[in-house]
Design a protein around this motif. Structure first.
Motif, PDB file in Angstrom:
ATOM      1  N   SER A  82       0.825  -1.214   0.000  1.00  0.00           N
ATOM      2  CA  SER A  82       0.000   0.000   0.000  1.00  0.00           C
ATOM      3  C   SER A  82       0.859   1.264   0.000  1.00  0.00           C
ATOM      4  O   SER A  82       0.454   2.303  -0.517  1.00  0.00           O
ATOM      5  N   GLY A  83       2.068   1.181   0.556  1.00  0.00           N
ATOM      6  CA  GLY A  83       2.967   2.341   0.560  1.00  0.00           C
ATOM      7  C   GLY A  83       3.312   2.796  -0.855  1.00  0.00           C
ATOM      8  O   GLY A  83       3.488   3.990  -1.115  1.00  0.00           O
ATOM      9  N   ALA A  84       3.390   1.823  -1.788  1.00  0.00           N
ATOM     10  CA  ALA A  84       3.710   2.159  -3.179  1.00  0.00           C
ATOM     11  C   ALA A  84       2.646   3.096  -3.746  1.00  0.00           C
ATOM     12  O   ALA A  84       2.936   3.953  -4.597  1.00  0.00           O
ATOM     13  N   TYR A  91       0.862   5.410  -1.998  1.00  0.00           N
ATOM     14  CA  TYR A  91       1.126   6.759  -1.481  1.00  0.00           C
ATOM     15  C   TYR A  91       2.316   7.369  -2.229  1.00  0.00           C
ATOM     16  O   TYR A  91       2.341   8.563  -2.535  1.00  0.00           O
ATOM     17  N   ARG A 137      11.075   5.234  -5.441  1.00  0.00           N
ATOM     18  CA  ARG A 137      11.922   4.883  -4.274  1.00  0.00           C
ATOM     19  C   ARG A 137      12.966   5.948  -3.958  1.00  0.00           C
ATOM     20  O   ARG A 137      13.843   5.721  -3.139  1.00  0.00           O
ATOM     21  N   ALA A 152       5.858  11.463   0.065  1.00  0.00           N
ATOM     22  CA  ALA A 152       4.840  10.435   0.317  1.00  0.00           C
ATOM     23  C   ALA A 152       4.350  10.533   1.765  1.00  0.00           C
ATOM     24  O   ALA A 152       3.155  10.422   2.043  1.00  0.00           O
ATOM     25  N   SER A 153       5.286  10.777   2.681  1.00  0.00           N
ATOM     26  CA  SER A 153       4.911  10.886   4.087  1.00  0.00           C
ATOM     27  C   SER A 153       4.031  12.125   4.302  1.00  0.00           C
ATOM     28  O   SER A 153       3.140  12.124   5.150  1.00  0.00           O
ATOM     29  N   ALA A 201       0.525  11.429   2.670  1.00  0.00           N
ATOM     30  CA  ALA A 201      -0.191  10.400   3.442  1.00  0.00           C
ATOM     31  C   ALA A 201      -0.896  10.980   4.662  1.00  0.00           C
ATOM     32  O   ALA A 201      -1.723  10.322   5.279  1.00  0.00           O
ATOM     33  N   ARG A 204      -5.850   9.760   1.753  1.00  0.00           N
ATOM     34  CA  ARG A 204      -6.073   8.501   2.467  1.00  0.00           C
ATOM     35  C   ARG A 204      -7.416   7.886   2.059  1.00  0.00           C
ATOM     36  O   ARG A 204      -7.515   6.702   1.802  1.00  0.00           O
ATOM     37  N   GLU A 245       0.379  -4.878   3.110  1.00  0.00           N
ATOM     38  CA  GLU A 245       1.386  -4.292   3.989  1.00  0.00           C
ATOM     39  C   GLU A 245       1.282  -2.775   3.978  1.00  0.00           C
ATOM     40  O   GLU A 245       1.025  -2.181   2.933  1.00  0.00           O
ATOM     41  N   GLY A 246       1.409  -2.142   5.161  1.00  0.00           N
ATOM     42  CA  GLY A 246       1.347  -0.677   5.195  1.00  0.00           C
ATOM     43  C   GLY A 246       1.434  -0.144   6.606  1.00  0.00           C
ATOM     44  O   GLY A 246       2.242  -0.600   7.414  1.00  0.00           O
ATOM     45  N   ASP A 297      -1.818   1.190   8.086  1.00  0.00           N
ATOM     46  CA  ASP A 297      -3.188   1.220   8.630  1.00  0.00           C
ATOM     47  C   ASP A 297      -4.031   0.076   8.091  1.00  0.00           C
ATOM     48  O   ASP A 297      -5.250   0.179   8.062  1.00  0.00           O
ATOM     49  N   ASP A 315       4.360  10.217  10.648  1.00  0.00           N
ATOM     50  CA  ASP A 315       3.439   9.087  10.447  1.00  0.00           C
ATOM     51  C   ASP A 315       2.712   8.727  11.752  1.00  0.00           C
ATOM     52  O   ASP A 315       1.559   8.307  11.738  1.00  0.00           O
ATOM     53  N   ARG A 348       0.246  12.090  12.974  1.00  0.00           N
ATOM     54  CA  ARG A 348      -0.745  12.759  12.118  1.00  0.00           C
ATOM     55  C   ARG A 348      -2.146  12.499  12.671  1.00  0.00           C
ATOM     56  O   ARG A 348      -2.397  11.486  13.337  1.00  0.00           O
TER      57      ARG A 348
HETATM   58  O1   DC Z   1       5.957   1.860   3.309  1.00  0.00           O
HETATM   59  P1   DC Z   1       6.473   3.060   2.506  1.00  0.00           P
HETATM   60  O2   DC Z   1       7.728   3.655   3.075  1.00  0.00           O
HETATM   61  O3   DC Z   1       6.606   2.736   1.059  1.00  0.00           O
HETATM   62  O4   DC Z   1       5.313   4.167   2.642  1.00  0.00           O
HETATM   63  C1   DC Z   1       5.449   5.434   2.057  1.00  0.00           C
HETATM   64  C2   DC Z   1       4.715   6.480   2.910  1.00  0.00           C
HETATM   65  O5   DC Z   1       3.319   6.243   2.874  1.00  0.00           O
HETATM   66  C3   DC Z   1       5.124   6.496   4.385  1.00  0.00           C
HETATM   67  O6   DC Z   1       5.421   7.832   4.798  1.00  0.00           O
HETATM   68  C4   DC Z   1       3.929   6.018   5.133  1.00  0.00           C
HETATM   69  C5   DC Z   1       2.776   6.191   4.175  1.00  0.00           C
HETATM   70  N1   DC Z   1       1.838   5.060   4.249  1.00  0.00           N
HETATM   71  C6   DC Z   1       0.672   5.257   4.943  1.00  0.00           C
HETATM   72  O7   DC Z   1       0.467   6.320   5.534  1.00  0.00           O
HETATM   73  N2   DC Z   1      -0.265   4.265   4.985  1.00  0.00           N
HETATM   74  C7   DC Z   1      -0.022   3.093   4.372  1.00  0.00           C
HETATM   75  N3   DC Z   1      -0.949   2.120   4.434  1.00  0.00           N
HETATM   76  C8   DC Z   1       1.182   2.868   3.673  1.00  0.00           C
HETATM   77  C9   DC Z   1       2.099   3.891   3.634  1.00  0.00           C
END
Ligand code: DC
Length: 200
Positions: free
Chosen positions: A31-33, A35, A73, A81-82, A85, A91, A110-111, A113, A161, A164
């Protein structure tokens, strides 16, 4: 079945989640990908970053038809991304997409939340942690960056993270917690596979 794996950056989520998905024949959702894709679209000046189509699959991330697996990346994308997010509209949009993706079939998602917001009814919830030093060392080894710099940047993102207002990083009350410091990916993945087989 859904296995939710949450935790901070560098806790070993991606490697462990991939290994668990491979072992069980489940689909892996990073899921991070997603964001990161919104952040990249914004960095590139997209008019409406949320309308850019994101596709995940076969180890590849595609944004608006372009392979961005490596482009998402970079340190700039990690930082933005942070920030994106933390925005509720981002979201809301991505959580809806993620729920639609995991609706059918067996997933390891994976993430941050997954167990708390995206899929509170996941059959198995795992929260991975590791010491800040170990997390920075792992990220540095992955990206080739200097560990001290990774640690500084990581601290800033961790704080954002975790503090927030919308969906801060926190373990679900029914998540099993693992500290992966000093453990191999295989050890952690095998334990999760064993737990998944027990609840299946
Ligand atoms: O896991 P990552 O480093 O690829 O995530 C990138 C950013 O996205 C990180 O700052 C946290 C956010 N994120 C989030 O808030 N919720 C998620 N489910 C996954 C990532």
């Amino acid at each position: 079945m859904l296995i939710a794996i949450d935790g901070p950056a560098g806790a070993g989520k991606s490697t462990v989640a991939r290994a668990v998905a491979d072992a069980l024949g489940f689909t892996y959702l990073d899921s991070g990908a997603m964001y990161r894709c919104v952040a990249l679209a914004e960095l590139r000046g997209a008019q409406d970053p949320l309308s850019c189509p994101i596709e995940l699959g076969g180890g590849q991330v595609t944004l608006d038809g372009e392979d961005v697996t490596a482009a998402i990346r970079t340190p700039e994308v990690s930082e933005l991304a942070s920030q994106v997010a933390a925005r509720p509209e981002v979201r809301g949009h991505l959580v809806a997409l993620q729920r639609a993706m995991i609706r059918d079939g067996d997933y390891v998602a994976e993430g941050r939340d997954i167990g708390t917001v995206v899929a509170p009814d996941a059959e198995l919830k795992v929260f991975l942690t590791a010491s800040p030093e170990e997390r920075a060392r792992r990220r540095a080894a992955q990206t080739g960056a200097e560990a001290a710099r990774v640690m500084r940047e990581q601290q800033g993102r961790d704080t954002r993270d975790a503090t927030r207002e919308h969906s801060p990083l926190e373990p679900a009350s029914d998540a099993l917690r693992f500290d992966t410091t000093g453990l191999s990916v295989d050890e952690v993945a095998q334990e999760i596979v064993r737990l998944a087989q027990a609840v299946r």
